[in-house]
Design a protein around this motif. Structure first.
Motif, short mmCIF file in Angstrom:
data_model
loop_
_atom_site.label_atom_id
_atom_site.label_comp_id
_atom_site.label_asym_id
_atom_site.label_seq_id
_atom_site.Cartn_x
_atom_site.Cartn_y
_atom_site.Cartn_z
N TRP A 33 11.19 30.68 55.90
CA TRP A 33 12.37 30.62 55.04
C TRP A 33 12.37 31.77 54.04
N ILE A 88 13.71 32.50 50.57
CA ILE A 88 14.14 31.64 49.47
C ILE A 88 14.68 32.49 48.32
N CYS A 145 13.14 36.53 44.73
CA CYS A 145 13.08 35.71 45.95
C CYS A 145 11.63 35.54 46.41
N ILE A 186 15.83 22.54 47.56
CA ILE A 186 15.39 23.74 48.26
C ILE A 186 16.41 24.22 49.28
N HIS A 207 18.65 27.08 48.45
CA HIS A 207 18.06 28.40 48.22
C HIS A 207 17.60 29.10 49.50
N ILE A 208 17.75 28.44 50.65
CA ILE A 208 17.34 29.04 51.92
C ILE A 208 18.43 30.00 52.40
#
Length: 489
Positions: free
Chosen positions: A311, A313, A367, A407, A410-411
């Motif tokens: 991922w 992020i 990030c 979460i 934010h991916i």
């Protein structure tokens, strides 16, 4: 000049090639992929860089010594930093614990947080060290399949003190003898996963694994884990080792109980020595099709596999470091699901690796690159698409509960690796990460040897043979295999 053919350019294949070159062999390496490194590979996903495979690096001296063989300064090729924090642990009830690299600090910190006597923890760690000292020379540095290994003072000394190795206990059993604190038991139970096994089945001798991690420490190579394989590949090229990429081996040529060479789509190659760095199950089922199979070895239980979410992020998390574990609330049921039911547990333990914590170039500013892994059963034909969809929901919910976030918001990029792809990409039977599991008392003795008992001049290295999986053990398998070769040279 004697010649050698290496099948596979994983970490053990690279190490074998270098050691044989140093011993005076001309060496050719054959690789099905278009790159060297095997599981130690990397890829770019948008603006994020990810290491594809192994994420834990310890015992870096085993890599350094390959450069020293050629009188090279390892730092001219390969550099790494030692982490001050080994791992961050998180539990559902809000308990958190960061393991410091210093053993003394760990003892004091764990004693204070978990209300366990310091002396109790010290005794446990001292016994782990004793297990390692008693067995390392036998299990890690020598072949278990030669009588000479057992006819030595060191071996006799170890056997005379076998009662200290906890071979008749499980790792969980040993940990519960020392601690009645469930957090510490689960923390130390986790080390069974370092070789793809269950703490409720693997023998208590495996408690020496935390000693290795605490004694040697954990490290991150500059440039990421991929630099381990790439630096060794650079050295190999400089030493005129010949690489054949995109050229999978179809068969090991044998004649009169002797390995003579290999077959590929481009033709036949002959040499004095053949070293297989492919999964031993694959080697016998695909490369030695018409030859006798070691049924006992091939029928052994395989290690666990994994599902990994890569991922990108768009956020940073101050509570996380390079290595992070979010524990399942029921560890026993999780491993029962993996090894008995062959499925994914609905409350999985989640491992999050973030190299951008140190390697800032691995993610854009603000990030992080998350390597999110859960243990998985091997590929037995399950409906993986359904399982993975459900897993994704469960692990996102778990991350959100423990880290108090959303979460999924934010991916920004995602890639998924599952047991099917692991099996296809790495030729690992059932997608196992470490070859066979260590879920029995004598599992260490049952791993395939580093040489063939049926074919002269055929040798084996890598995670599916002695002494086991993981970067350090793969490097040691190459050392044992090549020492067997040069002893007969």
């Amino acid at each position: 000049m004697k010649s050698a053919l290496i099948i596979g350019s994983g970490i053990a294949g690279l190490a074998s090639a270098l050691r044989l070159k140093k011993a005076g062999f001309s060496v050719k390496v054959f690789e099905a992929a278009n790159h060297a490194g095997g599981k130690l590979h990397a890829f770019q996903l948008g603006d994020f860089r990810f290491d594809m495979g192994p994420s834990l690096f310890t015992m870096p001296h085993l890599v350094d010594e390959l450069f020293l063989l050629f009188d090279k300064n390892p730092k001219d090729y390969f550099n790494y930093i030692k982490k001050e924090t080994v791992c961050n642990y998180f539990w559902e009830d809000g308990t958190r614990f960061s393991v410091p690299a210093s053993e003394d600090e760990f003892v004091q910190k764990a004693s204070d947080q978990f209300n366990v006597e310091e002396n109790r923890i010290k005794k446990y760690l001292a016994r782990n060290k004793e297990k390692y000292d008693l067995t390392a020379d036998i299990f890690l540095n020598k072949s278990l399949h030669k009588w000479s290994t057992y006819l030595s003072f060191t071996t006799l000394k170890s056997l005379s003190q076998a009662y200290k190795l906890h071979l008749n206990d499980t790792l969980n059993g040993v940990n519960k003898k020392y601690f009645d604190n469930r957090y510490l038991v689960q923390l130390f139970n986790r080390y069974a996963t370092y070789n793809g096994s269950s703490p409720f089945k693997t023998p208590g001798i495996m408690s020496m694994i935390p000693h290795l991690e605490m004694f040697y420490g954990t490290f991150l190579p500059k440039g990421g884990m991929h630099q381990i394989s790439q630096s060794l590949y650079q050295l190999a090229v400089e030493q005129n080792i010949e690489f054949h990429f995109n050229e999978p081996v179809n068969e090991i040529i044998t004649e009169a109980s002797k390995a003579k060479g290999i077959k590929t789509k481009k033709g036949d190659y002959f040499a004095d020595i053949v070293v297989s760095n492919t999964d031993v199950f694959t080697a016998y089922s695909k490369l030695l099709k018409s030859n006798k199979k070691p049924a006992r070895i091939l029928n052994q239980e395989r290690s666990s596999s994994a599902v990994i979410f890569y991922w990108g992020i768009r956020k940073t998390f101050q509570d996380l470091d390079l290595h992070n574990i979010l524990f399942s609330d029921n560890y026993k049921e999780e491993f029962n699901a993996l090894f008995n039911d062959k499925t994914l547990y609905n409350d999985p333990t989640v491992y999050i690796n973030i190299t951008s914590k140190q390697e800032k170039k691995d993610a854009p500013e603000g990030c992080e690159n998350w390597f999110v892994m859960v243990n998985a059963p091997g590929n037995f034909g399950q409906n993986w698409d359904t399982l993975i969809a459900e897993l994704r929901k469960n692990l996102i919910n778990k991350i959100n509960r423990i880290l108090k976030c959303s979460i999924e918001d934010h991916i920004v990029v995602e890639e998924i690796l599952d047991p099917r792809k692991i099996e296809t990409k790495t030729a690992s039977h059932l997608g196992s990460l470490y070859g066979t599991s260590s879920n029995s008392k004598f599992s260490a003795f049952l791993r395939h040897s580093n040489f063939s008992k049926d074919y002269k001049n055929l040798y084996f290295c890598g995670g599916s043979v002695h002494p086991g999986g993981g970067i350090p053990l793969c490097l040691l398998s190459a050392k044992i295999a090549t020492e067997n070769i040069t002893a007969h040279d």
